[in-house]
Design an enzyme around this catalytic site. Structure first.
Site, PDB file in Angstrom:
ATOM      1  N   ARG A  15       0.814  -1.233   0.000  1.00  0.00           N
ATOM      2  CA  ARG A  15       0.000   0.000   0.000  1.00  0.00           C
ATOM      3  C   ARG A  15       0.840   1.273   0.000  1.00  0.00           C
ATOM      4  O   ARG A  15       0.442   2.254  -0.628  1.00  0.00           O
ATOM      5  CB  ARG A  15      -1.044  -0.030   1.123  1.00  0.00           C
ATOM      6  CG  ARG A  15      -0.573   0.103   2.509  1.00  0.00           C
ATOM      7  CD  ARG A  15      -1.282  -0.868   3.432  1.00  0.00           C
ATOM      8  NE  ARG A  15      -0.594  -2.139   3.351  1.00  0.00           N
ATOM      9  CZ  ARG A  15      -1.172  -3.301   3.117  1.00  0.00           C
ATOM     10  NH1 ARG A  15      -2.447  -3.362   2.960  1.00  0.00           N
ATOM     11  NH2 ARG A  15      -0.475  -4.403   3.043  1.00  0.00           N
ATOM     12  N   THR A  16       1.969   1.285   0.672  1.00  0.00           N
ATOM     13  CA  THR A  16       2.734   2.535   0.717  1.00  0.00           C
ATOM     14  C   THR A  16       3.227   2.885  -0.691  1.00  0.00           C
ATOM     15  O   THR A  16       3.069   4.011  -1.164  1.00  0.00           O
ATOM     16  CB  THR A  16       3.919   2.411   1.696  1.00  0.00           C
ATOM     17  OG1 THR A  16       3.410   2.023   2.968  1.00  0.00           O
ATOM     18  CG2 THR A  16       4.654   3.711   1.842  1.00  0.00           C
ATOM     19  N   LYS A  21      25.470  -4.018  -6.710  1.00  0.00           N
ATOM     20  CA  LYS A  21      26.798  -3.978  -7.352  1.00  0.00           C
ATOM     21  C   LYS A  21      27.760  -3.150  -6.516  1.00  0.00           C
ATOM     22  O   LYS A  21      28.839  -2.786  -6.973  1.00  0.00           O
ATOM     23  CB  LYS A  21      26.693  -3.369  -8.748  1.00  0.00           C
ATOM     24  CG  LYS A  21      25.807  -4.147  -9.694  1.00  0.00           C
ATOM     25  CD  LYS A  21      25.836  -3.484 -11.067  1.00  0.00           C
ATOM     26  CE  LYS A  21      24.812  -4.060 -12.012  1.00  0.00           C
ATOM     27  NZ  LYS A  21      24.695  -3.251 -13.237  1.00  0.00           N
ATOM     28  N   ARG A  49      12.076   3.533   0.603  1.00  0.00           N
ATOM     29  CA  ARG A  49      12.005   2.623   1.749  1.00  0.00           C
ATOM     30  C   ARG A  49      13.259   1.770   1.726  1.00  0.00           C
ATOM     31  O   ARG A  49      13.673   1.293   0.666  1.00  0.00           O
ATOM     32  CB  ARG A  49      10.757   1.746   1.644  1.00  0.00           C
ATOM     33  CG  ARG A  49      10.739   0.630   2.678  1.00  0.00           C
ATOM     34  CD  ARG A  49       9.438  -0.138   2.691  1.00  0.00           C
ATOM     35  NE  ARG A  49       8.365   0.654   3.272  1.00  0.00           N
ATOM     36  CZ  ARG A  49       7.157   0.158   3.567  1.00  0.00           C
ATOM     37  NH1 ARG A  49       6.875  -1.109   3.294  1.00  0.00           N
ATOM     38  NH2 ARG A  49       6.238   0.923   4.109  1.00  0.00           N
ATOM     39  N   HIS A  73       8.292   6.027   9.964  1.00  0.00           N
ATOM     40  CA  HIS A  73       7.424   5.908   8.791  1.00  0.00           C
ATOM     41  C   HIS A  73       6.475   7.111   8.823  1.00  0.00           C
ATOM     42  O   HIS A  73       5.301   6.991   9.150  1.00  0.00           O
ATOM     43  CB  HIS A  73       6.652   4.587   8.887  1.00  0.00           C
ATOM     44  CG  HIS A  73       5.977   4.145   7.635  1.00  0.00           C
ATOM     45  ND1 HIS A  73       5.796   4.967   6.551  1.00  0.00           N
ATOM     46  CD2 HIS A  73       5.430   2.948   7.304  1.00  0.00           C
ATOM     47  CE1 HIS A  73       5.161   4.293   5.600  1.00  0.00           C
ATOM     48  NE2 HIS A  73       4.926   3.068   6.032  1.00  0.00           N
TER      49      HIS A  73
HETATM   50  C1  NCD Z   1       3.956  -0.907   7.928  1.00  0.00           C
HETATM   51  C2  NCD Z   1       5.451  -0.773   7.666  1.00  0.00           C
HETATM   52  O1  NCD Z   1       5.924  -1.087   6.567  1.00  0.00           O
HETATM   53  O2  NCD Z   1       6.104  -0.303   8.586  1.00  0.00           O
HETATM   54  N1  NCD Z   1       3.227  -1.133   6.751  1.00  0.00           N
HETATM   55  C3  NCD Z   1       2.814  -0.060   6.021  1.00  0.00           C
HETATM   56  O3  NCD Z   1       3.602   0.666   5.464  1.00  0.00           O
HETATM   57  N2  NCD Z   1       1.495   0.190   5.969  1.00  0.00           N
HETATM   58  C4  NCD Z   1       3.634  -1.880   9.004  1.00  0.00           C
HETATM   59  C5  NCD Z   1       4.081  -3.309   8.851  1.00  0.00           C
HETATM   60  O4  NCD Z   1       4.724  -3.687   7.881  1.00  0.00           O
HETATM   61  O5  NCD Z   1       3.734  -4.079   9.755  1.00  0.00           O
END
Ligand code: NCD
Length: 340
Positions: free
Chosen positions: A61-62, A90, A111, A139
């Site tokens: 989703r992110t 690399k 990320r 986050h």
């Molecule tokens: C979270 C994350 O990646 O920190 N997920 C997200 O981005 N909605 C929580 C998780 O992975 O548990």
């Protein structure tokens, strides 16, 4: 620290960079994004702009919602989704990757499994960088969409963010979404934090200390039933098994706290809101948030994901300086939505 009047050109790396008025501004812009998110109106205000989505850890989703949010404003998206598929394998440094990619894009979402890596990347980038999660650290966009959801849910129940009682449940040591949301809530008044976790997975001490120093009440529990009592919001999280030193250790904590309709009915108020950053772990051994809650109207998890689009659209519009000109770039909607 973000400039108070504008976010133009800023990185979004940590919730610590915001002041309350910044949050109000983000939420006010997010509210204006709803007709575009629902495809009732179309805008091309970011036509010609390119977002690079660099996700070096699993994400559904992110990544998709950052990309969709950018598309909904008229921009285009480039993606790398695996470290394997990038030149980091690399031996390329974050510095070089940042210098290269920032020549190809107008904004970058990243990320990465290491705490601090996104800030290191941002320091070398020539364009704004949004932290999509750096290891167990932070986050920030998730915390903003969670807080936006809390505000809406509480308003619908005649409440507010101030004076809220919230139970954080699960892996509070490695859960970056819980870290960022706790810090963000710490900027409001008189919050009661009920931290429900096994002792070994407790919220980091520096976060607890900062919340107490800011005058909030922080209680720690190792029983789900005791911790959720009297909470306005339950924020359930999954065991972040990918961050444990070994699989055996992660297995020890799986399935320890399970919120289901029966527990909810017995221990919560009828209006208690249930949230989760998702993904929830629906495997039989885990089930921290049971599917039998799916028909509970207070389950806000899919309202959270929908709100994520609004908040991420707001962040892009503010960072790229178009928050007040979105309507000027509208187009007629030539197609019919079949969404139910
Ligand atoms: C979270 C994350 O990646 O920190 N997920 C997200 O981005 N909605 C929580 C998780 O992975 O548990």
């Amino acid at each position: 620290m973000i400039k108070t009047s504008s976010f133009e050109g800023d990185h979004i790396l940590s919730v610590g960079q915001f002041q309350r008025e910044n949050i109000d501004r983000i939420f006010a812009v997010a509210d204006t994004m709803e007709p575009y998110a629902q495809r009732r109106r179309i805008t091309r205000v970011l036509e010609g702009a390119i977002l690079s989505n660099m996700f070096f850890e699993p994400s559904t989703r992110t990544r998709i919602s950052f990309g969709s949010a950018f598309n909904l404003l008229g921009g285009e998206v480039r993606e790398t989704t695996e470290v394997k598929a990038s030149s980091l394998t690399k031996g390329e440094s974050l510095y070089d990757t940042a210098r290269v990619l920032s020549g190809y894009s107008d904004v970058i979402c990243m990320r990465h499994p290491q705490a601090g890596s996104v800030a290191e990347f941002a320091a070398a980038s020539r364009v704004p960088v949004i932290n999509g999660g750096d290891g167990p650290n932070e986050h920030p966009s998730q915390a903003l969409l969670d807080l936006y959801t809390i505000r809406r849910e509480m308003q619908a129940r005649g409440g507010s963010i101030d004076n809220l009682s919230i139970a954080f449940i699960g892996d509070l040591k490695y859960g970056r979404a819980a870290h960022s949301l706790s810090k963000l809530l710490g900027m409001f008044s008189n919050i009661t934090f009920k931290l429900v976790s096994p002792k070994a997975l407790a919220t980091p001490l520096e976060i607890v200390d900062a919340l107490r120093a800011a005058g909030h009440s922080v209680e720690e529990f190792d029983s789900l039933e005791a911790g959720i009592h009297n909470a306005d919001i339950l924020y359930v999280t999954r065991t972040q098994e990918e961050r444990f030193p070994s699989q055996e250790e992660a297995d020890r904590y799986r399935g320890l706290f399970r919120l289901n309709q029966e527990v909810y009915t017995q221990h919560c108020e009828p209006s208690t809101v249930i949230m989760h950053p998702l993904p929830r772990d629906s495997r039989a051994a885990a089930q921290e948030l049971d599917d039998d809650l799916n028909s509970n109207p207070n389950l806000a998890i899919f309202r959270q994901t929908d709100n994520g689009i609004l908040v991420r659209m707001a962040l892009f519009a503010l960072i790229l300086g178009v928050a007040d000109t979105v309507t000027a770039y509208e187009r007629p909607v030539p197609w019919k939505s079949t969404r139910r």
